[in-house]
Design a protein around this motif. Structure first.
Motif, short mmCIF file in Angstrom:
data_model
loop_
_atom_site.label_atom_id
_atom_site.label_comp_id
_atom_site.label_asym_id
_atom_site.label_seq_id
_atom_site.Cartn_x
_atom_site.Cartn_y
_atom_site.Cartn_z
N CYS A 141 -5.15 9.64 -4.55
CA CYS A 141 -5.81 8.61 -5.97
C CYS A 141 -6.91 9.95 -6.75
CB CYS A 141 -5.85 7.19 -5.85
SG CYS A 141 -6.60 6.96 -5.15
N LEU A 193 -4.56 2.21 -8.98
CA LEU A 193 -2.91 3.11 -9.42
C LEU A 193 -3.34 4.64 -9.96
CD1 LEU A 193 -1.53 1.12 -12.77
CD2 LEU A 193 -0.36 0.18 -9.86
N GLY A 194 -2.48 4.97 -10.53
CA GLY A 194 -2.08 6.69 -10.31
C GLY A 194 -4.55 6.59 -11.34
N GLU A 204 7.35 3.41 2.70
CA GLU A 204 8.45 3.20 3.79
C GLU A 204 7.88 4.69 4.01
OE1 GLU A 204 8.17 2.79 0.20
OE2 GLU A 204 10.57 1.98 -0.20
N GLU A 255 -0.09 12.75 -13.95
CA GLU A 255 -0.49 12.68 -12.41
C GLU A 255 0.97 13.25 -12.04
OE1 GLU A 255 0.18 9.16 -10.21
OE2 GLU A 255 -2.32 9.61 -8.84
N SER A 271 1.85 3.61 -7.48
CA SER A 271 1.80 4.14 -9.02
C SER A 271 1.52 3.08 -10.14
CB SER A 271 2.69 4.89 -9.09
OG SER A 271 4.60 3.77 -8.25
N VAL A 298 0.90 -1.29 -0.12
CA VAL A 298 -0.11 0.00 -0.10
C VAL A 298 0.46 1.07 -0.14
CG1 VAL A 298 -2.37 -1.06 0.77
CG2 VAL A 298 -0.06 -0.10 3.03
N LYS A 315 2.92 -4.71 3.39
CA LYS A 315 3.57 -4.30 3.36
C LYS A 315 3.32 -2.80 3.52
CE LYS A 315 7.33 -2.22 1.47
NZ LYS A 315 7.31 -1.16 1.76
N TRP A 342 1.71 5.93 0.93
CA TRP A 342 2.03 6.05 1.59
C TRP A 342 0.50 7.70 2.11
CZ3 TRP A 342 1.63 10.99 -0.48
CH2 TRP A 342 2.38 10.74 -1.74
P1 NAD Z 1 4.39 4.25 -4.80
O1 NAD Z 1 3.88 2.94 -6.28
O2 NAD Z 1 6.12 4.10 -5.28
O3 NAD Z 1 4.48 2.97 -3.59
C1 NAD Z 1 3.60 2.26 -3.59
C2 NAD Z 1 3.93 0.55 -2.73
O4 NAD Z 1 4.94 0.06 -3.18
C3 NAD Z 1 5.26 1.01 -1.30
O5 NAD Z 1 4.74 0.14 -0.57
C4 NAD Z 1 6.66 0.70 -1.97
O6 NAD Z 1 6.89 0.72 -0.30
C5 NAD Z 1 6.32 -0.47 -2.74
N1 NAD Z 1 7.22 -0.31 -3.68
C6 NAD Z 1 7.88 0.79 -3.94
N2 NAD Z 1 8.88 0.20 -5.30
C7 NAD Z 1 8.65 -1.62 -5.75
C8 NAD Z 1 8.68 -2.63 -6.07
N3 NAD Z 1 10.16 -2.39 -6.73
N4 NAD Z 1 8.11 -3.58 -5.69
C9 NAD Z 1 7.43 -3.69 -5.00
N5 NAD Z 1 7.01 -2.90 -4.31
C10 NAD Z 1 7.30 -1.56 -4.06
O7 NAD Z 1 3.37 4.64 -4.66
P2 NAD Z 1 3.28 6.03 -3.56
O8 NAD Z 1 4.38 7.09 -4.23
O9 NAD Z 1 3.69 5.39 -2.41
O10 NAD Z 1 1.71 6.42 -4.14
C11 NAD Z 1 1.79 7.21 -5.39
C12 NAD Z 1 0.77 6.79 -6.24
O11 NAD Z 1 -0.21 5.57 -5.36
C13 NAD Z 1 0.28 7.90 -6.98
O12 NAD Z 1 0.69 7.35 -8.07
C14 NAD Z 1 -1.38 7.30 -6.78
O13 NAD Z 1 -2.35 7.81 -7.69
C15 NAD Z 1 -1.84 5.76 -6.99
N6 NAD Z 1 -2.15 5.48 -5.74
C16 NAD Z 1 -3.72 4.72 -6.22
C17 NAD Z 1 -4.66 4.19 -5.30
C18 NAD Z 1 -5.98 3.65 -5.82
O14 NAD Z 1 -7.00 3.69 -4.98
N7 NAD Z 1 -6.38 3.54 -7.38
C19 NAD Z 1 -4.66 5.36 -4.01
C20 NAD Z 1 -3.95 5.92 -3.61
C21 NAD Z 1 -2.47 6.09 -3.53
#
Ligand code: NAD
Length: 492
Positions: free
Chosen positions: A298, A264-265, A190, A396, A241, A161, A187, A163
């Motif tokens: 999101c 996703l986003g 960070e 985004e 993302s 999930v 998980k 942050w």
């Molecule tokens: P992120 O993708 O960077 O991180 C999300 C999670 O993935 C974190 O727990 C991170 O530690 C983990 N992660 C990072 N690299 C990884 C890898 N290589 N393998 C497995 N896990 C990994 O996203 P973010 O910056 O935490 O959140 C922002 C994004 O989330 C935006 O794009 C936003 O639109 C999206 N979001 C979507 C929704 C929805 O319901 N659609 C809700 C909230 C946020």
């Protein structure tokens, strides 16, 4: 309530551990990561930086708990009791959880109270109440055969999930997965692990058996990747993302073909027609629809499409509303937009504003870092008039930046609205009922709000189309991700 918040805001936090098989433990390597508060840029505490060996331990604990059957084979009514208790404990500790989360990720407390513990408790309650009302099926076969369709838990679910709303989004995945009888390895991101670690402790207090919920903290590229590649995870449910979503699909293909669900986003269009019932109200809600939690939502309405005849007037209304929002201390109950979650994210947001200016976008308000003297990460709500081809109209940002685009008539509105790789949320403002229905059908998105922006509850699904993802959180449809169908074909 402000007095209590002010007491909680200074509480010293102990270094945090992993939660595996019912025990709190450090990463086997001993590695930790600092937790920096976006409120003042200071270190709050540390979290354990799990490696692949810790992830493996957590998956083994989850599998062992699943196989033992203490939870997976418990009756739905027994599971319901524990899940209800979890919801009650979240409510009991709501203020403490909300303050902890705000110190970790910077969301304004007025929103965090509702969206984090408030929403998480109601989500646990919803799935607790639902689980003993989900039936199997009898297929309409020939009379000499009985075709039974059983619903079974999938086994071990990994939830990764982001942050921005860790408790809310965490609960959207954990609650239906647990209700269905699965074990979970969670998980957190960070930058927002603290409330989910606290939630794990509350789950244990509520009587959730050991190993049924495990929490591994640390770097996505390490522990997240290890979950993605693990051979004994049945389902991976992700919110985050697009680039990480793509990796998870690759990990699945390279490992055991675990089912991957992606939330996703978005670059969600908020479409305002000149015949909107109340343009002042539409301007206020549209501003809230992007600037609450500093745009780190999101479903944020980050593209505002305004009909040409009211474009200039409406843009001004939104910009003035944005400029009048109360910014700053996220732990002040009156604050309407808190901090940007991290310094990296703040720099990214500011560079989007600079790039927009360089590409010729017209700045209506904002664009600057503020309150730098606090050491925290704050940015003004920012509004730009843009062209569809500009970066800001397409990418985004996930920050407090709104792009406004003019349109002429329904056809053009739909063309601009759908000219994006995303399809998460949207809205249309009009007094014309037929137009509202046409737009609901025409906009390619998981949700179309009409004459509001952002309303929702547990009864309706949330999920994206196109590159905003697949599968749904919330509502009874969320069970589909965590339940397998099994056919019994019985010759009579
Ligand atoms: P992120 O993708 O960077 O991180 C999300 C999670 O993935 C974190 O727990 C991170 O530690 C983990 N992660 C990072 N690299 C990884 C890898 N290589 N393998 C497995 N896990 C990994 O996203 P973010 O910056 O935490 O959140 C922002 C994004 O989330 C935006 O794009 C936003 O639109 C999206 N979001 C979507 C929704 C929805 O319901 N659609 C809700 C909230 C946020």
């Amino acid at each position: 309530m402000q007095d209590k918040i002010d007491l909680l805001r200074h509480q010293t936090l102990e270094p945090q551990s992993l939660f595996i098989g019912g025990d709190w433990m450090q990463a086997r390597s001993g590695a930790t990561m600092g937790v920096i508060s976006p409120l003042d840029g200071r270190r709050l505490t540390t979290i354990a930086d799990a490696g692949a060996e810790d992830v493996d331990l957590a998956v083994k604990a989850a599998r062992s708990a699943f196989d033992k059957g203490g939870w997976s084979k418990a009756t739905p009514v027994e599971r319901k009791k524990v899940l209800m208790k979890i919801a009650d404990l979240i409510d009991k500790h709501a203020l403490e959880l909300a303050v902890l989360g705000v110190r970790d990720n910077g969301t304004e407390i007025s929103m965090a109270l509702k969206a984090e513990p408030g929403s998480a408790a109601s989500t646990f309650r919803y799935y607790a109440e639902a689980i003993d009302k989900v039936y199997g099926e009898i297929a309409p076969t020939a009379a000499n055969v009985l075709g039974l369709i059983h619903r079974e838990p999938v086994g071990v679910v990994a939830a990764i999930v982001p942050w921005n709303f860790p408790m809310m989004i965490g609960a959207w995945k954990i609650a239906p997965a647990l209700a269905a009888g699965n074990s979970v390895v969670l998980k957190p991101a960070e930058g927002a692990s603290l409330t989910l670690l606290r939630l794990a402790a509350l789950c244990a207090e509520a009587g959730l058996p050991e190993g049924v919920l495990n929490v591994v903290t640390g770097r996505g590229a390490v522990s997240g990747e290890a979950l993605g590649l693990h051979m004994d995870i049945d389902v991976l449910a992700f919110t985050g993302s697009g680039p990480v979503g793509r990796r998870l699909l690759e990990y699945s293909a390279r490992s055991n073909l675990k089912r991957v669900y992606l939330e996703l986003g978005g670059k969600s269009p908020n479409i305002v027609f000149a015949d909107a019932p109340d343009l002042d109200q539409a301007a206020k809600v549209s501003a809230y629809g992007i600037f609450r939690n500093s745009g780190q939502v999101c479903v944020a309405g980050s593209r505002l499409l305004v009909e040409k005849s009211v474009h200039a007037e409406f843009s001004q209304k939104v910009a003035s509303f944005a400029a009048s929002m109360k910014l700053g201390d996220p732990l002040d109950l009156k604050t309407e937009a808190g901090a940007i979650s991290s310094e990296i994210q703040l720099m990214k947001d500011l560079s989007y504003a600079e790039q927009a200016l360089a590409e010729g976008a017209h700045l209506l308000t904002g664009g600057k870092r503020i309150l730098e003297e606090t050491g925290g990460y704050f940015m003004q709500p920012t509004v730009f008039d843009v062209e569809p081809s500009m970066t800001l109209a397409r990418e985004e940002v996930f920050g407090p930046i709104l792009s406004i685009l003019p349109f002429d008539g329904e056809e053009e509105a739909l063309r601009i609205a759908n000219a994006t790789e995303y399809g998460l949320a949207s809205a249309v403002w009009t007094s014309n009922l037929s137009r509202a229905h046409r737009m609901v059908r025409g906009v390619k998105a998981g949700v179309v709000h009409v004459n509001t922006y952002g309303g929702s509850d547990n009864t309706v699904p949330l999920g994206g189309v196109k590159q905003s993802g697949n599968g749904h959180d919330k509502s009874l449809h969320a069970f589909d991700k965590y339940i397998d169908l099994k056919t019994a074909w019985i010759q009579l």
